[in-house]
Design an enzyme around this catalytic site. Structure first.
Site, PDB file in Angstrom:
ATOM      1  N   LYS A 179       0.835  -1.205   0.000  1.00 50.64           N
ATOM      2  CA  LYS A 179       0.000   0.000   0.000  1.00 50.64           C
ATOM      3  C   LYS A 179       0.868   1.254   0.000  1.00 50.64           C
ATOM      4  O   LYS A 179       0.602   2.219  -0.728  1.00 50.64           O
ATOM      5  CB  LYS A 179      -0.925   0.001   1.222  1.00 50.64           C
ATOM      6  CG  LYS A 179      -2.025  -1.043   1.158  1.00 50.64           C
ATOM      7  CD  LYS A 179      -2.781  -1.137   2.472  1.00 50.64           C
ATOM      8  CE  LYS A 179      -3.836  -2.227   2.405  1.00 50.64           C
ATOM      9  NZ  LYS A 179      -4.526  -2.456   3.678  1.00 50.64           N
ATOM     10  N   GLN A 202      -5.351  -2.082   9.560  1.00 50.18           N
ATOM     11  CA  GLN A 202      -5.203  -3.366   8.877  1.00 50.18           C
ATOM     12  C   GLN A 202      -5.901  -4.492   9.630  1.00 50.18           C
ATOM     13  O   GLN A 202      -5.722  -4.676  10.827  1.00 50.18           O
ATOM     14  CB  GLN A 202      -3.708  -3.694   8.715  1.00 50.18           C
ATOM     15  CG  GLN A 202      -3.421  -4.975   7.961  1.00 50.18           C
ATOM     16  CD  GLN A 202      -3.913  -4.934   6.525  1.00 50.18           C
ATOM     17  OE1 GLN A 202      -3.855  -3.914   5.872  1.00 50.18           O
ATOM     18  NE2 GLN A 202      -4.398  -6.055   6.036  1.00 50.18           N
ATOM     19  N   ASP A 247     -11.711   1.940   3.958  1.00 49.99           N
ATOM     20  CA  ASP A 247     -11.974   0.499   3.877  1.00 49.99           C
ATOM     21  C   ASP A 247     -13.467   0.199   4.002  1.00 49.99           C
ATOM     22  O   ASP A 247     -13.898  -0.928   3.781  1.00 49.99           O
ATOM     23  CB  ASP A 247     -11.215  -0.236   4.978  1.00 49.99           C
ATOM     24  CG  ASP A 247     -10.347  -1.358   4.452  1.00 49.99           C
ATOM     25  OD1 ASP A 247     -10.362  -1.591   3.231  1.00 49.99           O
ATOM     26  OD2 ASP A 247      -9.652  -2.000   5.258  1.00 49.99           O
TER      27      ASP A 247
END
Length: 292
Positions: free
Chosen positions: A52, A96, A119
């Site tokens: 990323k 994450q 996300d």
């Protein structure tokens, strides 16, 4: 033989398009920024986080990675997220998954500002997705829909069978595809471990999206001629011929399904490259809304 849907090429094209959007934002005095928080030392998560960061650098986005020990408490993590929410240099925040040492990840996801939740795990954004009022969408499902769009495969009125009901892929993708809007408006069936005869449904599908996490679960015998197959699965299986001792396969048995499908994604090189690309897309959308 099926036409290959090249996710790697689509992702590269999109990232090239992003560079112009970054230039426009910089002209307004803002560099779009993404903050990624990693708790613990999971090797797969660490690799993904590094990818990323590299993608941001190549596209011109500002990237910040916060690495925290496994012992980080919920209170400590919330304090960090609150700081990022208030940081004007950060347009997107991603914690994450999976979050090590956290009893309920939703507490963390819901702490992220919905406007910076790239996300799309915050309950507010999940609700907006279901209602059809979202502007940020979960990265992998959005990547699937973008691949269909770029290959002029219109789901409208077609029977789409999604294999898998995870909160990351199956559920949000089903909610996205049933919306009455361009690139969606499909007839959606979701099959899962509670489905008595899942292949009865896949055999009638115009489009199959496999996200079950089971290596080569769907074979050519379970699909009809001309089907479009999007394989979200990434599974490691033993392979003594490889230096690593394993190879990557999807949830679809590629060789048998390729003979019957009209379009199919490979693994690797299909959906995988799209996930991080859509993360960059969401970060840019957030920045453009904040600095229009």
């Amino acid at each position: 033989m099926a036409n290959l849907i090249d996710g790697k090429k689509v992702a590269a094209d999109m990232r090239q398009e992003f560079k112009e959007r970054v230039v426009q934002l910089k002209a307004r005095g803002h560099i779009p920024g993404l903050a990624v928080v990693l708790v613990g030392d999971d090797p797969a998560s660490d690799t993904y986080v590094r990818m990323k960061g590299k993608a941001c650098e190549e596209t011109g986005l500002y990237s910040e990675t916060i690495r925290l020990p496994r012992e980080t408490t919920e209170e400590q993590l919330i304090a960090i997220i609150d700081g990022l929410n208030a940081n004007n240099a950060i347009d997107g925040i991603l914690v994450q998954h999976p979050i090590q040492n956290m009893k309920d990840e939703n507490v963390i996801f819901n702490r992220i500002s919905p406007e910076k939740d790239v996300d799309c795990f915050n309950a507010i954004n999940v609700g907006k997705l279901v209602l059809g009022s979202a502007y940020l969408f979960p990265c992998t499902p959005a990547g699937v829909i973008e691949l269909l769009k770029r290959y002029a495969i219109d789901p409208k009125g077609k029977h789409v069978v999604i294999v898998g009901r995870s909160n990351i892929v199956g559920k949000p993708l089903a909610n996205m595809l049933v919306q009455k809007k361009a690139g969606c408006n499909a007839v959606v069936t979701v099959v899962h471990t509670g489905t008595r005869d899942p292949f009865m449904h896949t055999k009638s599908a115009d489009i199959i999206i496999a996200a079950a996490g089971v290596p080569e679960y769907i074979t050519g015998n379970a699909v009809k001629e001309g089907v479009v197959i999007i394989d979200v699965g990434t599974n490691r299986v033993p392979d003594a011929s490889k230096k690593s001792g394993h190879r990557l396969v999807g949830d679809v048995h590629f060789e048998s399904c390729e003979k019957k499908a009209s379009y199919i994604t490979p693994v690797p090189g299909g959906v995988g490259p799209m996930t991080i690309t859509m993360l960059l897309h969401n970060t840019l959308l957030s920045a453009e809304r904040r600095f229009a």
